[in-house]
Design a protein around this motif. Structure first.
Motif, PDB file in Angstrom:
ATOM      1  N   ILE A  31      25.799  90.676  34.396  1.00  0.00           N
ATOM      2  CA  ILE A  31      25.278  91.666  33.618  1.00  0.00           C
ATOM      3  C   ILE A  31      25.618  92.701  34.075  1.00  0.00           C
ATOM      4  N   ARG A  32      25.886  92.567  35.545  1.00  0.00           N
ATOM      5  CA  ARG A  32      27.135  94.176  36.032  1.00  0.00           C
ATOM      6  C   ARG A  32      28.248  94.057  35.645  1.00  0.00           C
ATOM      7  N   GLN A  33      28.908  92.880  35.205  1.00  0.00           N
ATOM      8  CA  GLN A  33      30.531  93.031  34.944  1.00  0.00           C
ATOM      9  C   GLN A  33      30.537  92.958  33.278  1.00  0.00           C
ATOM     10  N   ASN A  34      29.378  92.099  32.393  1.00  0.00           N
ATOM     11  CA  ASN A  34      29.723  92.422  31.228  1.00  0.00           C
ATOM     12  C   ASN A  34      28.166  92.580  30.681  1.00  0.00           C
ATOM     13  N   THR A  37      24.813  93.544  24.912  1.00  0.00           N
ATOM     14  CA  THR A  37      25.144  93.644  23.695  1.00  0.00           C
ATOM     15  C   THR A  37      23.218  94.856  23.502  1.00  0.00           C
ATOM     16  N   GLU A  38      23.546  94.507  22.476  1.00  0.00           N
ATOM     17  CA  GLU A  38      22.002  94.711  21.645  1.00  0.00           C
ATOM     18  C   GLU A  38      21.623  93.041  20.855  1.00  0.00           C
ATOM     19  N   GLU A  39      22.417  92.706  20.257  1.00  0.00           N
ATOM     20  CA  GLU A  39      22.490  91.431  20.049  1.00  0.00           C
ATOM     21  C   GLU A  39      22.173  90.230  20.630  1.00  0.00           C
ATOM     22  N   GLU A  43      18.562  88.792  20.146  1.00  0.00           N
ATOM     23  CA  GLU A  43      18.001  87.654  20.835  1.00  0.00           C
ATOM     24  C   GLU A  43      16.620  87.501  21.687  1.00  0.00           C
ATOM     25  N   MET A  44      17.460  88.157  23.054  1.00  0.00           N
ATOM     26  CA  MET A  44      15.855  87.710  24.325  1.00  0.00           C
ATOM     27  C   MET A  44      14.830  88.091  23.917  1.00  0.00           C
ATOM     28  N   TYR A  45      14.301  89.464  22.997  1.00  0.00           N
ATOM     29  CA  TYR A  45      13.263  89.909  22.296  1.00  0.00           C
ATOM     30  C   TYR A  45      13.095  88.712  21.302  1.00  0.00           C
ATOM     31  N   GLN A  46      13.277  88.526  20.528  1.00  0.00           N
ATOM     32  CA  GLN A  46      12.938  86.793  19.822  1.00  0.00           C
ATOM     33  C   GLN A  46      12.238  85.936  20.293  1.00  0.00           C
ATOM     34  N   LEU A  47      12.794  85.479  21.433  1.00  0.00           N
ATOM     35  CA  LEU A  47      12.428  84.410  22.283  1.00  0.00           C
ATOM     36  C   LEU A  47      11.220  84.804  23.181  1.00  0.00           C
ATOM     37  N   ALA A  48      11.212  86.215  23.416  1.00  0.00           N
ATOM     38  CA  ALA A  48      10.347  86.591  24.138  1.00  0.00           C
ATOM     39  C   ALA A  48       9.139  87.320  23.886  1.00  0.00           C
TER      40      ALA A  48
END
Length: 116
Positions: A31-34, A37-39, A43-48
Motif C-alpha cells: 500500500i505504500r508503493q501502490n 484506490t477508492e474502488e 470493496e473492503m468496505y462492502q466486506l467489512a
C-alpha cells in the motif's frame, strides 16, 4: 484473485507473510508503493461493513493529527483511509469473498486455516 494489502516495510506484516502457507494463492499489494484506490476501499468496505473497521487507531498520524479527540464519522474514516496508507489496519486479506483485517491472533489464525 485473493489479495493481501500490506506494508512491505512493516516488520509485523513481513513476519505474518513469512508464516503463511500457500502464499502463491495471494496477490500482494504494497500500500505504500501502490496506494489503495477508492474502488478497492469500497470493496473492503462492502466486506467489512464499515470504514471504521478498516481504520487503525494505532497509527501515529491518528494521534499527531488530533483525530483521537474528534468524533469521526464513516465519511471521515473513508477520507483518511484514502489520504494516507498508515490509517489502514494491516494486513488486510480478501480471500474467497471474505475479509480478514489486522494482525490479531484470531484473524491471522483464520487466514492460515483458509490458505491451507
Amino acid at each position: 484473485m485473493n489479495k493481501i494489502y500490506y506494508l512491505a516495510s512493516c516488520d509485523t506484516c513481513r513476519k505474518i507473510i513469512k508464516s503463511l502457507p500457500n502464499m502463491d494463492k495471494l496477490e500482494f499489494h504494497d500500500i505504500r508503493q501502490n496506494p489503495i484506490t477508492e474502488e478497492e476501499l469500497e470493496e473492503m468496505y462492502q466486506l467489512a461493513g464499515s470504514y471504521e473497521a478498516l481504520f487503525s487507531k494505532k497509527a501515529q498520524l491518528y494521534k499527531s493529527l488530533g483525530l483521537k479527540d474528534k468524533n469521526l464519522k464513516e465519511e471521515d474514516f473513508k477520507k483518511y483511509l484514502l489520504e494516507h496508507y498508515t490509517f489502514l489496519s494491516r494486513p488486510v486479506f480478501i480471500i474467497d469473498g471474505k475479509i480478514y483485517i489486522g494482525n490479531s491472533q484470531p484473524s491471522i489464525h483464520a487466514v492460515t486455516q483458509v490458505l491451507k
